[in-house]
Design an enzyme around this catalytic site. Sequence first.
Site, short mmCIF file in Angstrom:
data_model
loop_
_atom_site.label_atom_id
_atom_site.label_comp_id
_atom_site.label_asym_id
_atom_site.label_seq_id
_atom_site.Cartn_x
_atom_site.Cartn_y
_atom_site.Cartn_z
N GLY A 165 0.82 -1.03 0.13
CA GLY A 165 0.09 0.06 0.11
C GLY A 165 0.87 1.28 -0.17
CE1 TYR A 203 -2.71 -12.27 4.10
CE2 TYR A 203 -1.73 -13.89 2.55
CZ TYR A 203 -2.13 -12.68 2.76
OH TYR A 203 -1.71 -11.57 2.03
#
Length: 369
Positions: free
Chosen positions: A23, A160
């Site tokens: 990000g 995950y």
Amino acid sequence: MNPELKPLDEQVIVITGASSGIGLTTARMAADQGASVVVAARSEDALRQLTAEIQADGGEATSVVADVSDRDDVREIRRVAEDTYGGFDTWVNGAAVSIYGELEDVPIEEMRDQFDVNVWGLLYGSLEAADHFKSSGREGAIVNVGSIVSERAVLLQGSYSASKHAVKGFTETLRMELEREDAPVSVTLIKPSAIDTPFPDHAKNHMDEEATLPAPVYAPETVARAILHAAENPQHEVTVGAGGKGTTVLGQHAARLMDTIMETVFYRQQRTGDPPRPDAPDGLEEPTGSLEQRGGYEGHVAETSLYTSLRQRRELPGASALGAGLVAGAVYAGYRLLRNGGDSSGDAAATESKAKADAEERRLERPRL
């Protein structure tokens, strides 16, 4: 409807999970290319530093302190983008948290917290973005960051992997629904291979050793480039890294062999051999973003992925031919790893295996260059 997406230097881009890793890299790269960015994360200090950095370099940025597992926080991200810039053109769902450990060792409550971020946070962001584009008539893109484990689960990251499978299912469904409505929205799933970010450092770790990444490992810039390409060019899915593509293709065509490789090679490659740090922070419990793009992976890190760039430009052979080549290369590499006991810690066998993998990627790409 195939939306006409703006050039990056005319876009406003919302990015969640912007305080570290993929990000952060995407936010910096987007700003460098002229986009105005709305960066969101839980780390207030990191966001303040990031916006000041971008503005000092002549870019345009604003920040929102938000926990994407809280839908009201996600609505606030949208409100700030609309109030500050009149709207946005691309929404990137990049926030995620990681957990290492066998499923029996991970508390169910932690798995729920992980899904709140990885799945529900992404869902909230996607729905806010879709509603913005439809209600305003503004053409735009939603880019969701999944993983190669959206396709093929990996041991020691079971929850995950499950969360990223859910991300794939949600993203595909949203895309089809928007297409059926003829909405002016592109929806892309980005599936990175292992990426050199603070991912293992920020993970909740239930193993008896420190966590690390399984090879091959790519730089976060490879993912940021893929995300920003999707912000300008509508596409369905993008796998970042030929290594990750080889893993998923082998899992589809030689599932039992892939299981064996996972149970031996990948199990060992995710453990450093060093004891875990008892005081290590983890993103599940608290904000950990501190403007770190890289994670300090000690092995080889590929700075580019020709496979991904050529696939996004649609210059590689068709899927069947490409898949056959990747299966052959992956099977060979898999047998090599198994024959060497799964040891890829930098010895001669690991060097040879990496060289062959690199050569296979070049071979696949060379005819189209």
